[in-house]
Design an enzyme around this catalytic site. Structure first.
Site, short mmCIF file in Angstrom:
data_model
loop_
_atom_site.label_atom_id
_atom_site.label_comp_id
_atom_site.label_asym_id
_atom_site.label_seq_id
_atom_site.Cartn_x
_atom_site.Cartn_y
_atom_site.Cartn_z
N ASP A 1 9.86 -14.33 5.27
CA ASP A 1 9.80 -13.60 3.61
C ASP A 1 8.17 -12.97 3.26
O ASP A 1 7.37 -14.38 3.56
CB ASP A 1 10.91 -13.99 2.90
CG ASP A 1 12.28 -13.50 2.59
OD1 ASP A 1 12.30 -13.02 3.10
OD2 ASP A 1 12.70 -15.28 3.11
N LYS B 1 5.57 0.72 -6.86
CA LYS B 1 4.98 0.55 -5.76
C LYS B 1 3.21 1.11 -6.38
O LYS B 1 2.36 0.21 -6.32
CB LYS B 1 5.11 1.99 -5.76
CG LYS B 1 5.99 1.58 -4.13
CD LYS B 1 5.27 1.37 -2.34
CE LYS B 1 6.52 0.17 -2.20
NZ LYS B 1 5.94 0.50 -1.05
N ALA C 1 5.76 -4.22 3.80
CA ALA C 1 6.94 -4.82 3.63
C ALA C 1 7.83 -4.46 2.16
O ALA C 1 6.88 -3.99 0.89
CB ALA C 1 6.83 -6.26 3.89
N ARG D 1 10.17 18.30 -0.72
CA ARG D 1 9.96 17.46 -0.73
C ARG D 1 9.44 18.10 0.76
O ARG D 1 8.99 19.35 1.72
CB ARG D 1 11.48 16.66 0.51
CG ARG D 1 11.82 15.33 -0.84
CD ARG D 1 10.92 14.73 -1.52
NE ARG D 1 12.24 14.50 -2.83
CZ ARG D 1 12.60 14.93 -4.14
NH1 ARG D 1 11.87 15.73 -4.23
NH2 ARG D 1 13.36 14.11 -5.20
N GLY E 1 17.65 9.66 -10.50
CA GLY E 1 15.71 9.37 -10.43
C GLY E 1 15.30 10.70 -9.87
O GLY E 1 13.60 9.99 -8.77
N ASP E 2 15.57 11.81 -8.86
CA ASP E 2 14.67 12.29 -7.99
C ASP E 2 13.96 13.82 -8.50
O ASP E 2 15.16 14.39 -9.48
CB ASP E 2 16.05 13.70 -6.72
CG ASP E 2 16.65 12.23 -6.19
OD1 ASP E 2 15.95 11.44 -5.09
OD2 ASP E 2 17.74 12.84 -5.71
N SER F 1 3.30 4.95 -2.09
CA SER F 1 4.58 6.05 -2.36
C SER F 1 4.24 7.26 -3.09
O SER F 1 3.32 6.87 -4.07
CB SER F 1 6.29 5.69 -2.14
OG SER F 1 6.66 6.53 -2.92
N TYR G 1 11.13 0.67 10.24
CA TYR G 1 10.47 2.24 10.75
C TYR G 1 9.58 2.04 10.36
O TYR G 1 8.66 2.21 11.70
CB TYR G 1 11.91 2.81 10.03
CG TYR G 1 11.60 4.32 10.36
CD1 TYR G 1 11.48 5.21 11.00
CD2 TYR G 1 11.29 5.25 9.04
CE1 TYR G 1 11.62 5.91 10.96
CE2 TYR G 1 11.09 6.79 9.63
CZ TYR G 1 11.08 6.75 10.36
OH TYR G 1 11.02 8.40 10.61
N PHE H 1 4.41 10.04 1.79
CA PHE H 1 5.57 11.45 1.58
C PHE H 1 6.92 11.47 1.83
O PHE H 1 7.11 9.90 1.90
CB PHE H 1 5.19 13.12 1.27
CG PHE H 1 4.00 12.98 -0.49
CD1 PHE H 1 2.59 11.89 -0.34
CD2 PHE H 1 4.45 13.90 -1.65
CE1 PHE H 1 2.33 12.18 -1.68
CE2 PHE H 1 3.20 13.76 -2.42
CZ PHE H 1 2.64 12.77 -2.80
N ASP I 1 8.02 -10.51 9.50
CA ASP I 1 9.07 -9.47 8.67
C ASP I 1 10.53 -10.42 9.31
O ASP I 1 10.70 -10.88 9.77
CB ASP I 1 9.94 -8.59 10.29
CG ASP I 1 10.20 -7.21 9.63
OD1 ASP I 1 10.15 -6.11 9.53
OD2 ASP I 1 11.81 -7.70 8.76
N TYR J 1 11.54 1.70 -8.01
CA TYR J 1 11.04 2.02 -6.74
C TYR J 1 9.32 2.32 -7.33
O TYR J 1 8.41 1.78 -6.92
CB TYR J 1 11.94 2.91 -5.68
CG TYR J 1 10.97 2.41 -4.63
CD1 TYR J 1 10.66 1.91 -3.78
CD2 TYR J 1 9.98 4.42 -4.16
CE1 TYR J 1 9.72 2.01 -2.47
CE2 TYR J 1 9.89 4.35 -3.03
CZ TYR J 1 8.82 3.50 -2.29
OH TYR J 1 8.56 3.62 -0.40
N1 UDP Z 1 19.03 14.35 -0.77
C1 UDP Z 1 21.00 15.43 -0.58
N2 UDP Z 1 21.27 14.33 0.66
C2 UDP Z 1 21.35 13.11 0.90
C3 UDP Z 1 20.03 12.43 1.22
C4 UDP Z 1 19.10 12.96 0.23
O1 UDP Z 1 20.93 15.94 -0.78
O2 UDP Z 1 22.56 12.70 1.92
C5 UDP Z 1 18.30 14.97 -1.19
C6 UDP Z 1 17.55 13.63 -2.26
O3 UDP Z 1 18.07 14.01 -3.58
C7 UDP Z 1 15.84 14.07 -2.12
C8 UDP Z 1 15.71 14.51 -0.92
O4 UDP Z 1 17.23 14.66 0.06
O5 UDP Z 1 15.61 15.26 -3.02
C9 UDP Z 1 15.18 13.23 -0.09
O6 UDP Z 1 15.79 12.29 -1.04
P1 UDP Z 1 15.62 10.78 0.44
O7 UDP Z 1 16.03 10.02 -0.26
O8 UDP Z 1 15.55 11.44 1.92
O9 UDP Z 1 14.01 10.79 0.38
P2 UDP Z 1 12.90 10.21 -1.20
O10 UDP Z 1 13.15 12.23 -1.65
O11 UDP Z 1 14.42 9.93 -2.55
O12 UDP Z 1 12.07 9.47 -1.09
#
Ligand code: UDP
Length: 346
Positions: free
Chosen positions: A51, A144, A73, A218, A282-283, A116, A11, A168, A31, A140
């Protein structure tokens, strides 16, 4: 310049390749098509399938007059990384070091890397600046950061001029390329799939965070702005002393998960039912960047990164490609535009 874009069919990579070809550069895309798409490689760029762990192949490609490398990648899903950290260390760290070794052995010393915001973990303050503490809270982000460390030491030992761009949340699409993951886990494309009627509702992962509406915040950045950042960074590696420079690329505006859902309702004019469930592992609650350094030193201007624009562009791409890149191959989409299918046939 002659550029090798590793991960250039994904992407972020494919939209950057579009920009690099438009700017007149000669581009080789490397790729393995694990999450990339052959159809995303624009005419004018050459696709080589392989790879990132294949050092001999990378060495062969690099020794053919490559001036600089863009390394996109990676495995990039937080949830997947929590479940399978070994995969992340193998591809993101071991694969990356294989690329660095191939660069060293061929004398290619200009590198731009897709890093990231996940390297910061739970930031102590927002907006986050590059010098802030890096303490990833998922594999992840840890991988990085580990690769940034490898870049730093290669820069010192082997005269690399390297730039790491900490993104971001990337969103939006160009007319030609958009987001097509299987499975799709990212917020914006998931929300748009619900708007399109593919899923019944969006799951909101946690509404008990310490944010105004309780959902995570975010910093979303348009993939076009990211492509521009890559181009500027590649040019910037052409001068200066050996070093690793780090830049955040974000829009400096944070939006909550609920705000994204509401904006998607406005932009698409469709219903987007949403239900809150428990937090995803992990969020971090808030990730918002300060991109002042990139603006000042690279001259970067994120001109497309409004929430409405990102959603509108991603929605337009979805409507033109209801089955993602499969639409371009003609398997299954009656709404495929013939000129689009023909344009991506090669
Ligand atoms: N999120 C959500 N529902 C979804 C996908 C993501 O609530 O179906 C939330 C996720 O918990 C995070 C934010 O959206 O707080 C962004 O998540 P995403 O996976 O898009 O990107 P990341 O921040 O993990 O790179």
């Amino acid at each position: 310049m002659k550029l090798l874009v590793v991960g250039g069919a994904g992407y972020v990579g494919s939209t950057s390749v579009e920009g690099l070809v438009e700017a007149g550069h000669e581009v080789v895309v490397y790729d393995n098509l694990t999450s990339g798409h052959r159809e995303s490689v624009v005419e004018g760029a050459r696709l080589e399938i392989g790879d990132v762990e294949d050092g001999a192949r990378l060495t062969e490609l690099l020794s053919d007059g490559v001036d600089a490398v863009l390394h996109c990648a990676a495995r990039s899903l937080v949830g997947e990384s929590m479940a399978d950290p070994g995969l992340y260390y193998r591809v993101n760290v071991a694969g990356g070091v294989t690329l660095l070794e191939a660069m060293r052995s061929t004398g290619v010393n200009r590198l731009v890397y897709s890093s990231s915001a996940a390297v910061y973990g739970e930031p102590r303050r927002v907006p986050i600046a590059e010098a802030d503490r890096t303490e990833p809270i998922n594999p992840y982000g840890a991988t990085k950061l580990a690769f940034e460390g490898a870049m730093r030491w290669f820069a010192a030992a082997h005269d690399f001029r390297a730039i790491s761009l900490r993104y971001f949340n990337v969103a939006g699409a160009t007319e030609r390329n958009g987001e097509d993951h299987d499975p799709e886990t990212h917020l914006m494309p998931t929300v748009l799939r619900v708007a399109a009627g593919e899923h019944t509702h969006v799951q909101i992962f946690g509404q008990d965070y310490s944010t105004p509406d309780g959902t995570c915040i975010r910093d979303f950045i348009h993939v076009r702005d990211l492509a521009e950042g890559h181009l500027l960074a590649l040019e910037a590696t052409g001068e200066g002393d050996p070093s690793l420079e780090v830049y955040n690329l974000g829009s400096a505006a944070g939006f909550s998960v609920r705000e994204v859902v509401e904006a998607a309702r406005r932009v698409t004019g469709r219903a987007v039912p949403a239900r809150a469930i428990k937090r995803r592992l992990g969020d971090p609650p808030v990730l918002v960047a300060s991109s002042r350094r990139a603006r000042r030193e690279l001259g970067w201007q994120p001109a497309h990164s409004t929430l409405e624009r990102m959603l509108a562009d991603a929605w337009a791409w979805r409507e033109a490609h209801p089955h993602g890149y499969a639409s371009s191959r003609g398997d299954g989409a009656e709404s495929v535009q013939p000129e689009r299918a023909a344009a991506s046939a090669g």
